[in-house]
Scaffold this motif. Structure first.
Motif, PDB file in Angstrom:
ATOM      1  N   TYR A  16     -45.242 -35.497 -61.185  1.00  0.00           N
ATOM      2  CA  TYR A  16     -44.073 -36.113 -60.561  1.00  0.00           C
ATOM      3  C   TYR A  16     -42.829 -35.314 -60.940  1.00  0.00           C
ATOM      4  CZ  TYR A  16     -44.097 -38.223 -65.255  1.00  0.00           C
ATOM      5  OH  TYR A  16     -44.162 -38.424 -66.617  1.00  0.00           O
ATOM      6  N   TRP A  17     -41.770 -35.508 -60.150  1.00  0.00           N
ATOM      7  CA  TRP A  17     -40.516 -34.821 -60.416  1.00  0.00           C
ATOM      8  C   TRP A  17     -39.757 -35.517 -61.549  1.00  0.00           C
ATOM      9  CZ3 TRP A  17     -39.572 -30.283 -58.090  1.00  0.00           C
ATOM     10  CH2 TRP A  17     -40.224 -29.998 -56.887  1.00  0.00           C
ATOM     11  N   CYS A  18     -39.214 -34.716 -62.438  1.00  0.00           N
ATOM     12  CA  CYS A  18     -38.252 -35.170 -63.459  1.00  0.00           C
ATOM     13  C   CYS A  18     -38.897 -36.109 -64.472  1.00  0.00           C
ATOM     14  CB  CYS A  18     -37.031 -35.802 -62.790  1.00  0.00           C
ATOM     15  SG  CYS A  18     -36.257 -34.721 -61.552  1.00  0.00           S
ATOM     16  N   SER A  19     -38.124 -37.065 -65.016  1.00  0.00           N
ATOM     17  CA  SER A  19     -38.618 -37.923 -66.095  1.00  0.00           C
ATOM     18  C   SER A  19     -37.783 -39.190 -66.114  1.00  0.00           C
ATOM     19  CB  SER A  19     -38.518 -37.202 -67.446  1.00  0.00           C
ATOM     20  OG  SER A  19     -37.152 -37.019 -67.796  1.00  0.00           O
ATOM     21  N   TYR A  20     -37.933 -39.954 -67.201  1.00  0.00           N
ATOM     22  CA  TYR A  20     -37.217 -41.227 -67.334  1.00  0.00           C
ATOM     23  C   TYR A  20     -36.040 -41.127 -68.303  1.00  0.00           C
ATOM     24  CZ  TYR A  20     -41.412 -42.916 -65.016  1.00  0.00           C
ATOM     25  OH  TYR A  20     -42.437 -43.097 -64.115  1.00  0.00           O
ATOM     26  N   THR A  21     -35.736 -39.917 -68.753  1.00  0.00           N
ATOM     27  CA  THR A  21     -34.640 -39.730 -69.705  1.00  0.00           C
ATOM     28  C   THR A  21     -33.798 -38.511 -69.319  1.00  0.00           C
ATOM     29  OG1 THR A  21     -35.979 -38.357 -71.180  1.00  0.00           O
ATOM     30  CG2 THR A  21     -35.953 -40.727 -71.630  1.00  0.00           C
ATOM     31  N   ASN A  35     -37.569 -46.832 -62.576  1.00  0.00           N
ATOM     32  CA  ASN A  35     -37.905 -45.630 -61.815  1.00  0.00           C
ATOM     33  C   ASN A  35     -37.499 -44.357 -62.548  1.00  0.00           C
ATOM     34  OD1 ASN A  35     -38.790 -47.363 -59.837  1.00  0.00           O
ATOM     35  ND2 ASN A  35     -36.962 -47.154 -58.560  1.00  0.00           N
ATOM     36  N   LEU A  36     -38.009 -43.236 -62.048  1.00  0.00           N
ATOM     37  CA  LEU A  36     -37.646 -41.926 -62.587  1.00  0.00           C
ATOM     38  C   LEU A  36     -36.154 -41.658 -62.404  1.00  0.00           C
ATOM     39  CD1 LEU A  36     -40.672 -40.008 -61.106  1.00  0.00           C
ATOM     40  CD2 LEU A  36     -40.193 -40.186 -63.555  1.00  0.00           C
ATOM     41  N   LEU A  37     -35.643 -40.709 -63.201  1.00  0.00           N
ATOM     42  CA  LEU A  37     -34.262 -40.270 -63.087  1.00  0.00           C
ATOM     43  C   LEU A  37     -34.229 -38.868 -62.499  1.00  0.00           C
ATOM     44  CD1 LEU A  37     -32.869 -41.479 -66.539  1.00  0.00           C
ATOM     45  CD2 LEU A  37     -32.407 -42.500 -64.297  1.00  0.00           C
ATOM     46  N   PHE A  38     -33.631 -38.732 -61.331  1.00  0.00           N
ATOM     47  CA  PHE A  38     -33.462 -37.424 -60.712  1.00  0.00           C
ATOM     48  C   PHE A  38     -32.148 -36.787 -61.182  1.00  0.00           C
ATOM     49  CE2 PHE A  38     -36.365 -37.826 -56.695  1.00  0.00           C
ATOM     50  CZ  PHE A  38     -37.454 -37.951 -57.519  1.00  0.00           C
ATOM     51  N   ALA A  39     -31.631 -35.804 -60.458  1.00  0.00           N
ATOM     52  CA  ALA A  39     -30.495 -34.999 -60.910  1.00  0.00           C
ATOM     53  C   ALA A  39     -29.219 -35.835 -61.085  1.00  0.00           C
ATOM     54  CB  ALA A  39     -30.241 -33.879 -59.917  1.00  0.00           C
ATOM     55  N   PRO A  40     -28.519 -35.674 -62.231  1.00  0.00           N
ATOM     56  CA  PRO A  40     -27.277 -36.409 -62.481  1.00  0.00           C
ATOM     57  C   PRO A  40     -26.035 -35.533 -62.325  1.00  0.00           C
ATOM     58  CG  PRO A  40     -28.102 -35.596 -64.549  1.00  0.00           C
ATOM     59  CD  PRO A  40     -29.020 -35.045 -63.463  1.00  0.00           C
ATOM     60  N   ASP A  41     -24.885 -36.155 -62.452  1.00  0.00           N
ATOM     61  CA  ASP A  41     -23.616 -35.463 -62.638  1.00  0.00           C
ATOM     62  C   ASP A  41     -22.792 -36.287 -63.615  1.00  0.00           C
ATOM     63  OD1 ASP A  41     -21.633 -33.567 -62.437  1.00  0.00           O
ATOM     64  OD2 ASP A  41     -20.859 -34.267 -60.519  1.00  0.00           O
ATOM     65  N   ALA A  42     -21.658 -35.736 -64.045  1.00  0.00           N
ATOM     66  CA  ALA A  42     -20.799 -36.430 -65.004  1.00  0.00           C
ATOM     67  C   ALA A  42     -19.347 -36.200 -64.642  1.00  0.00           C
ATOM     68  CB  ALA A  42     -21.076 -35.960 -66.429  1.00  0.00           C
ATOM     69  N   ALA A  43     -18.486 -37.119 -65.064  1.00  0.00           N
ATOM     70  CA  ALA A  43     -17.047 -36.994 -64.845  1.00  0.00           C
ATOM     71  C   ALA A  43     -16.328 -37.624 -66.030  1.00  0.00           C
ATOM     72  CB  ALA A  43     -16.638 -37.669 -63.539  1.00  0.00           C
ATOM     73  N   TYR A  44     -15.049 -37.254 -66.185  1.00  0.00           N
ATOM     74  CA  TYR A  44     -14.237 -37.790 -67.279  1.00  0.00           C
ATOM     75  C   TYR A  44     -12.919 -38.311 -66.710  1.00  0.00           C
ATOM     76  CZ  TYR A  44     -11.113 -37.958 -71.296  1.00  0.00           C
ATOM     77  OH  TYR A  44     -10.196 -38.352 -72.226  1.00  0.00           O
ATOM     78  N   LYS A  45     -12.537 -39.516 -67.126  1.00  0.00           N
ATOM     79  CA  LYS A  45     -11.258 -40.084 -66.693  1.00  0.00           C
ATOM     80  C   LYS A  45     -10.773 -41.106 -67.710  1.00  0.00           C
ATOM     81  CE  LYS A  45      -8.935 -42.205 -62.715  1.00  0.00           C
ATOM     82  NZ  LYS A  45      -9.106 -42.757 -61.337  1.00  0.00           N
ATOM     83  N   ASN A  46      -9.541 -40.934 -68.163  1.00  0.00           N
ATOM     84  CA  ASN A  46      -8.860 -41.903 -69.025  1.00  0.00           C
ATOM     85  C   ASN A  46      -9.684 -42.303 -70.248  1.00  0.00           C
ATOM     86  OD1 ASN A  46      -6.724 -41.883 -67.205  1.00  0.00           O
ATOM     87  ND2 ASN A  46      -7.525 -43.636 -66.049  1.00  0.00           N
ATOM     88  N   GLY A  47     -10.244 -41.293 -70.925  1.00  0.00           N
ATOM     89  CA  GLY A  47     -10.952 -41.560 -72.170  1.00  0.00           C
ATOM     90  C   GLY A  47     -12.400 -41.967 -72.023  1.00  0.00           C
ATOM     91  N   THR A  48     -12.916 -42.039 -70.815  1.00  0.00           N
ATOM     92  CA  THR A  48     -14.296 -42.462 -70.580  1.00  0.00           C
ATOM     93  C   THR A  48     -15.064 -41.370 -69.836  1.00  0.00           C
ATOM     94  OG1 THR A  48     -13.701 -44.804 -70.497  1.00  0.00           O
ATOM     95  CG2 THR A  48     -15.783 -44.186 -69.480  1.00  0.00           C
ATOM     96  N   TYR A  49     -16.284 -41.131 -70.285  1.00  0.00           N
ATOM     97  CA  TYR A  49     -17.197 -40.220 -69.600  1.00  0.00           C
ATOM     98  C   TYR A  49     -18.149 -41.047 -68.738  1.00  0.00           C
ATOM     99  CZ  TYR A  49     -15.434 -36.716 -72.830  1.00  0.00           C
ATOM    100  OH  TYR A  49     -14.607 -35.870 -73.537  1.00  0.00           O
TER     101      TYR A  49
END
Length: 439
Positions: free
Chosen positions: A54-59, A92-106
């Motif tokens: 399967y693609w990817c994983s759970y973490t 479910n599995l976790l596919f590709a993520p992204d991240a952002a930062y705003k006002n002290g929170t990721y």
């Protein structure tokens, strides 16, 4: 769990080197989304392959660095089941993520397959997580989220497969404004777009990077389009990098571009193990033209660093081009996990780019499995380049864990060169390589 890893080879009185891939043997991080946060470090958020079934994983893990040579790996910063499960509404599995930062929170934006496909967001006060309280993003059903926060503070959310979508994010960074959903890519770009949106603003222009299937009937490229607005329209401009020859079964590519210490880089992945999965993150420097377009770059072994020193031990898995049956895979499980080239057949090839040849070198040394048998023809620069050596590898009868073979080489002119290996052996003989070096 946080692990510090120096992803380089330190030999006595030898220079520090960087190389591709950036992940260590046995760890497969794909879909690398790179960001430089306020601490000046570069962080990579990606999916993690763990099985060929399967693609990817759970973490999710996070890679981080201050110099593109030494990397921290923070493990299990977010999970959809098991330890640190932060997605209470599915497993479910976790596919590709992204991240952002705003006002002290990721913010970690995640996605999962299913009917329907689910997109969501979790938060942390630390770029390495842990990210907690995963919540679904309503009205965004798809995969591969990407987020841009523009100079005025307005955030935009990209996602989709087959065609990209974009919508404005509400100020809480957790909901989209459904009324703003549009398809931002021009017709040519929509034809090339497969999945894997990534978005950046560079000067006054917006760059949409994505998995591009305009070549070879598979999305092995990272393509890009440029727009004057975060909502588009984006005009397709071409390919940044193509990983087609990284593995016999290479299927897709997915990544991003990011500026680090004055230099722009493309972050992408390569397949290993003759599989569409088991992908590893890699880096190449990229360059912009005056009109804002990006020159296509090739896969290399040196990656973000200078050309490799051939007198250092060169790990066989640093190859940047394979043909035939040969693949990168785990070659030893007895103690420390090791990777190299395995299942080599007659006339298979492997390419390494690039090396800086300075010293007068007279011999070549290679470590193989004890039962390996065959011949390595070494040419400079390309498949028809100067033949500098032919190394014969014979099996050992003793009960040993490995074998070192050596052979003489012809004079190599100083300067930057690629190495092209052609392998010769019988169809039923074993042939695998751990590392090599010049003396």
């Amino acid at each position: 769990m946080r692990i510090f890893l120096t992803l380089l080879l330190l030999m006595s009185i030898q220079e520090i080197i960087a190389q591709n891939p950036i992940t260590p043997p046995g760890m497969y991080i794909a879909d690398p989304e790179a960001h430089v946060w306020k601490d000046g470090k570069l962080y990579i958020y990606g999916s993690r392959d763990e099985s060929d079934d399967y693609w990817c994983s759970y973490t999710h893990h996070v890679l981080s660095t201050s110099n593109l040579t030494d990397w921290d790996i923070t493990e299990n910063v977010f999970a959809s089941k098991g330890e640190n499960d932060q997605v209470k509404f599915h497993d479910n599995l976790l596919f590709a993520p992204d991240a952002a930062y705003k006002n002290g929170t990721y913010y970690l934006y995640f996605c999962s397959p299913g009917k329907p496909k689910i997109e969501g967001v979790a938060t942390s006060k630390n770029p390495n997580g842990p990210f907690v309280n995963g919540k679904q993003i309503k009205d965004a059903f798809g995969i591969d989220p990407a987020v841009l926060i523009d100079d005025d503070g307005q955030a935009y959310y990209f996602w989709g497969q087959g065609k990209p979508k974009v919508a404005k994010l509400k100020p809480n960074m957790m909901e989209i404004d459904k009324s703003t959903i549009i398809y931002p890519l021009d017709e040519k770009g929509n034809v090339a777009f497969h999945e894997g949106s990534s978005i950046r603003k560079i000067g006054d222009l917006y760059y949409l990077v994505f998995a591009d299937d305009s070549r070879e009937n598979r999305p092995t490229c990272l393509g890009y389009a440029i727009g004057s607005s975060p909502m588009g329209p984006f005009e397709y401009k071409g390919v940044i990098i193509d990983n087609y020859n990284c593995d016999p079964s290479s299927w897709n590519n997915h990544g991003s571009i990011e500026k680090f210490k004055g230099q722009w880089y493309v972050f992408y992945h390569r397949s290993t193990n003759n599989s569409q999965k088991f992908r590893k993150a890699c880096i190449e420097p990229i360059y912009f033209n005056e009109d804002g377009t990006i020159d296509e770059v090739e896969m290399t072994s040196q990656g973000a660093g200078k050309p490799l020193n051939p007198t250092n031990r060169i790990e066989a898995e640093w190859t940047c081009g394979l043909s035939g049956n040969v693949r990168v895979s785990t070659i030893s499980k007895k103690d420390i996990i090791s990777e190299g080239l395995s299942e080599i057949k007659n006339n298979d090839t492997a390419i390494y780019k690039y090396f800086s040849f300075e010293d007068k070198l007279t011999s070549f040394e290679v470590k193989t499995s004890p039962n390996s048998e065959g011949i390595i023809e070494i040419r400079l620069d390309n498949a028809k380049g100067k033949l500098i050596g032919t190394i014969t590898i014979k099996p050992k009868n003793e009960n040993t864990a490995y074998k070192i073979s050596t052979g003489s080489i012809k004079k190599i002119n100083k300067g930057k060169h690629a190495l092209h290996f052609t392998f010769k052996n019988n169809s039923d003989s074993e042939f695998s390589i751990d590392w090599f070096k010049f003396n």
